[in-house]
Enzyme design. Structure first.
Site, mmCIF file in Angstrom:
data_model
loop_
_atom_site.group_PDB
_atom_site.id
_atom_site.type_symbol
_atom_site.label_atom_id
_atom_site.label_comp_id
_atom_site.label_asym_id
_atom_site.label_seq_id
_atom_site.Cartn_x
_atom_site.Cartn_y
_atom_site.Cartn_z
ATOM 1 N N GLU A 3 0.825 -1.200 0.000
ATOM 2 C CA GLU A 3 0.000 0.000 0.000
ATOM 3 C C GLU A 3 0.863 1.255 0.000
ATOM 4 O O GLU A 3 1.830 1.362 0.747
ATOM 5 C CB GLU A 3 -0.930 0.010 1.214
ATOM 6 C CG GLU A 3 -1.891 -1.159 1.272
ATOM 7 C CD GLU A 3 -2.880 -1.199 0.116
ATOM 8 O OE1 GLU A 3 -3.040 -0.164 -0.574
ATOM 9 O OE2 GLU A 3 -3.481 -2.264 -0.109
ATOM 10 N N ARG A 39 -18.026 -1.176 5.751
ATOM 11 C CA ARG A 39 -19.130 -1.901 5.107
ATOM 12 C C ARG A 39 -19.751 -2.902 6.063
ATOM 13 O O ARG A 39 -20.955 -3.192 5.989
ATOM 14 C CB ARG A 39 -18.597 -2.596 3.851
ATOM 15 C CG ARG A 39 -19.622 -3.435 3.085
ATOM 16 C CD ARG A 39 -18.983 -4.089 1.871
ATOM 17 N NE ARG A 39 -17.847 -4.920 2.224
ATOM 18 C CZ ARG A 39 -17.936 -6.194 2.627
ATOM 19 N NH1 ARG A 39 -19.140 -6.771 2.771
ATOM 20 N NH2 ARG A 39 -16.851 -6.889 2.899
ATOM 21 N N CYS A 46 -7.763 -2.155 8.233
ATOM 22 C CA CYS A 46 -6.411 -2.153 7.656
ATOM 23 C C CYS A 46 -5.955 -0.732 7.342
ATOM 24 O O CYS A 46 -4.835 -0.338 7.693
ATOM 25 C CB CYS A 46 -6.376 -3.009 6.393
ATOM 26 S SG CYS A 46 -6.458 -4.787 6.694
ATOM 27 N N HIS A 85 -1.025 -5.679 2.086
ATOM 28 C CA HIS A 85 -2.167 -6.589 2.038
ATOM 29 C C HIS A 85 -1.741 -7.919 1.431
ATOM 30 O O HIS A 85 -0.944 -7.953 0.481
ATOM 31 C CB HIS A 85 -3.301 -5.997 1.201
ATOM 32 C CG HIS A 85 -4.289 -5.218 2.008
ATOM 33 N ND1 HIS A 85 -4.548 -3.880 1.792
ATOM 34 C CD2 HIS A 85 -5.093 -5.603 3.034
ATOM 35 C CE1 HIS A 85 -5.465 -3.474 2.652
ATOM 36 N NE2 HIS A 85 -5.819 -4.496 3.407
#
Length: 211
Positions: free
Chosen positions: A80, A90, A143, A165
């Site tokens: 990332e 979500r 994360c 990730h």
């Protein structure tokens, strides 16, 4: 002595395992230095992960932080590049918290760039025969919050920090989902650590102003 902090996450969203946490344990079992390696498996909780990361950084004052987590559906290791100052969940975290449209760090900048050598890590992992890409979105779940947290610590003395990730581990992947062997995920973590320690990162990279 140089200190490295490596973290993963516990299972969440009904999964029985989380390859990030499992691979962190494997790296710890195989570590032979010369740097001191500190490892932790974090709760998949917005508040819990933030508090634990801050505690680890305050206690160990690591020179390098590599935080990792699961990105189910991705086919390889994704390093990332940027964390955004936004929590927009979500699904609830493991503590039942589901923040929507709230900042990761109130009053902080809109985004923070990784201070790890993102492209060098990606290239080194690929050179080892493991699929890897640079990612420009760590999402808006725990994360991303963890990545923002490790970059948002003002007085830690950190030279390099960021987030990686990982895909599902092959032995536990849901049917039809891309995956990697757990040993390859752990090997990618070791490569990321070694590359972070051995690669020069200048101030312009750390500020996110170069490609």
């Amino acid at each position: 002595m140089t200190t490295v902090l490596l973290t993963g996450f516990e299972p969440f969203a009904g999964d029985a395992t989380n390859p990030s946490g499992d691979a962190v344990r494997l790296v710890a079992d195989q570590w032979d230095g010369p740097e001191q390696l500190v490892t932790a498996v974090l709760p998949v909780e917005f508040d819990g992960a933030r508090r634990r990361l801050r505690q680890l950084i305050a206690t160990h004052d690591p020179d390098v932080v590599v935080a990792t987590g699961l990105a189910g559906g991705r086919a390889g290791i994704t390093i990332e590049r940027v964390a955004i100052n936004l929590l927009d969940a979500r699904i609830p975290d493991n503590a039942g918290d589901q923040p929507v449209d709230v900042p990761s760090s109130p009053g902080g900048p809109a985004a923070r760039f990784a201070t790890l050598p993102v492209k060098a890590i990606t290239a080194a992992i690929m050179d080892a025969g493991i699929p890897a890409t640079v990612s420009h979105s760590a999402g808006t779940f725990v994360c991303n919050h963890a990545m923002f947290t490790v970059l948002d610590v003002d007085d830690s003395g950190l030279r390099r920090a960021g987030f990686i990730h990982v895909p599902y581990a092959s032995m536990d992947a849901p049917v039809g989902q891309p995956s990697l062997a757990l040993v390859e995920i752990a090997r990618a973590m070791r490569i990321a650590i070694r590359t972070s320690l051995d690669t020069d990162v200048d101030a312009s990279y750390a500020a996110g102003t170069i490609a």
